[in-house]
Design a protein around this motif. Structure first.
Motif, PDB file in Angstrom:
ATOM      1  N   MET A   1      38.389  30.780  39.301  1.00 46.35           N
ATOM      2  CA  MET A   1      39.278  31.749  38.678  1.00 46.35           C
ATOM      3  C   MET A   1      40.038  32.529  39.735  1.00 46.35           C
ATOM      4  N   TYR A   4      43.375  37.819  39.492  1.00 46.00           N
ATOM      5  CA  TYR A   4      43.914  38.569  38.351  1.00 46.00           C
ATOM      6  C   TYR A   4      43.273  38.128  37.034  1.00 46.00           C
ATOM      7  N   GLN A   5      42.804  36.870  36.977  1.00 45.44           N
ATOM      8  CA  GLN A   5      42.076  36.429  35.792  1.00 45.44           C
ATOM      9  C   GLN A   5      40.721  37.120  35.696  1.00 45.44           C
ATOM     10  N   PHE A   8      41.395  40.778  34.699  1.00 45.09           N
ATOM     11  CA  PHE A   8      41.867  40.854  33.319  1.00 45.09           C
ATOM     12  C   PHE A   8      40.727  40.616  32.320  1.00 45.09           C
ATOM     13  N   LEU A   9      39.968  39.556  32.529  1.00 42.16           N
ATOM     14  CA  LEU A   9      38.901  39.206  31.580  1.00 42.16           C
ATOM     15  C   LEU A   9      37.763  40.216  31.604  1.00 42.16           C
ATOM     16  N   PRO A  30      43.044  34.177  25.928  1.00 41.17           N
ATOM     17  CA  PRO A  30      43.776  33.902  27.178  1.00 41.17           C
ATOM     18  C   PRO A  30      43.738  32.434  27.595  1.00 41.17           C
ATOM     19  N   ALA A  31      42.566  31.806  27.461  1.00 41.73           N
ATOM     20  CA  ALA A  31      42.448  30.396  27.852  1.00 41.73           C
ATOM     21  C   ALA A  31      43.332  29.510  26.978  1.00 41.73           C
ATOM     22  N   PHE A  34      47.360  30.964  27.496  1.00 43.01           N
ATOM     23  CA  PHE A  34      47.936  30.845  28.839  1.00 43.01           C
ATOM     24  C   PHE A  34      47.472  29.587  29.576  1.00 43.01           C
ATOM     25  N   TRP A  36      44.549  28.909  30.664  1.00 41.69           N
ATOM     26  CA  TRP A  36      43.645  29.219  31.767  1.00 41.69           C
ATOM     27  C   TRP A  36      42.401  28.347  31.672  1.00 41.69           C
ATOM     28  N   GLN A  37      41.796  28.105  32.805  1.00 39.28           N
ATOM     29  CA  GLN A  37      40.521  27.399  32.824  1.00 39.28           C
ATOM     30  C   GLN A  37      39.452  28.304  32.223  1.00 39.28           C
ATOM     31  N   GLN A  39      36.341  30.516  31.728  1.00 39.09           N
ATOM     32  CA  GLN A  39      35.735  31.355  32.762  1.00 39.09           C
ATOM     33  C   GLN A  39      34.326  30.916  33.148  1.00 39.09           C
ATOM     34  N   SER A 218      32.910  37.050  42.393  1.00 41.09           N
ATOM     35  CA  SER A 218      33.493  37.134  41.048  1.00 41.09           C
ATOM     36  C   SER A 218      32.505  37.765  40.066  1.00 41.09           C
TER      37      SER A 218
END
Length: 266
Positions: A1, A4-5, A8-9, A30-31, A34, A36-37, A39, A218
């Motif tokens: 990740m 910013y992901q 944000f999450l 979001p995934a 957008f 996104w992978q 999380q 993370s």
């Protein structure tokens, strides 16, 4: 990740876990929106730990009093308001635990879609507003009983469906039963503790058994940001609840729900 992901999450989890707007929906969207992978399990555990730290930290005195009163009641066989509250929390947690064990796979496979989230966001948002608009406010925590607690417990099981909102549906049920806003919110928050603990524990077991690599930076950022944002959110929500009511959350849910329907069908 990417950084910013993560930020944000983590903030989204902290800010939405205890508001009646569905944290699960805001983490799923979001995934899907957008691209996104996902999380991953490790980050899910981190943000659950963060929100658990926030709720336990905020209600630390209440929790200590409830646990102490419950232990004393087991020894002396005498019930007090705090010991009864402990039993009510245990009772109200059972339906959601059973429903989770029975339907988690089905829900994960068939109901984690933008379309489902859109309809549940709107539908349960309307119920939230109706309960606050027409529900009485003459009951306090002292008025909880077996039937009312079980009713709230069964309503909490519906929160397994993304977009429902655990805090939203339990506060809705309590308001329909005639409990005041503050009593409904406080019971909902205390009721979240065993479920967040159980959900985080299950995810931790999955994480350990999966043998996946863990990005500890993370994880640490996720825990800290979700804890701080959740604590801040609980404080402001309880401070302003009697003034603003649930109407702003109803409006937000309508806007979000119809926006998602536009995305799905246009």
């Amino acid at each position: 990740m990417l950084w910013y992901q993560i930020v944000f999450l983590a903030l989204i989890q902290g800010l939405t876990e205890f508001l009646p707007i569905s944290s699960s929906a805001h983490l799923i969207l979001p995934a899907q929106l957008f691209n996104w992978q996902d999380q991953g399990l490790a980050f899910d555990v981190a943000v659950h730990v963060g929100t658990l730290v926030a709720i336990v930290g905020y209600f630390r005195k209440d929790i200590a009093n409830i646990i102490l009163a419950w232990c004393v009641s087991l020894k002396d066989k005498k019930a007090t308001p705090d010991s009864r509250l402990a039993w009510w929390i245990c009772l109200a947690t059972i339906p959601a635990c059973i429903a989770g064990l029975l339907f988690d796979d089905f829900i994960s496979t068939h109901l984690r879609s933008v379309e489902v989230i859109a309809y549940t966001t709107i539908g349960f948002g309307v119920l939230l507003w109706l309960s606050d608009r027409f529900g009485a406010s003459d009951k306090t925590e002292q008025d909880f009983g077996f039937k009312s607690v079980l009713y709230i417990g069964f309503s909490q099981a519906l929160a397994l469906i993304p977009g429902t909102s655990r805090s939203g549906i339990t506060m809705t049920a309590a308001r329909f039963l005639g409990f005041g806003r503050e009593s409904a919110a406080r019971f909902s928050f205390l009721l979240s503790i065993p479920l967040i603990l159980a959900a985080g524990g299950l995810k931790l077991v999955e994480l350990v058994s999966s043998n996946v690599a863990v990005d500890w930076i993370s994880i640490l950022v996720g825990v800290i940001l979700s804890a701080l944002s959740a604590y801040f959110c609980i404080y402001l929500f309880l401070k302003w609840l009697n003034t603003i009511g649930f109407f702003p959350f109803f409006v937000y849910r309508l806007i979000l729900g119809f926006a998602l329907l536009l995305i799905v069908y246009i």
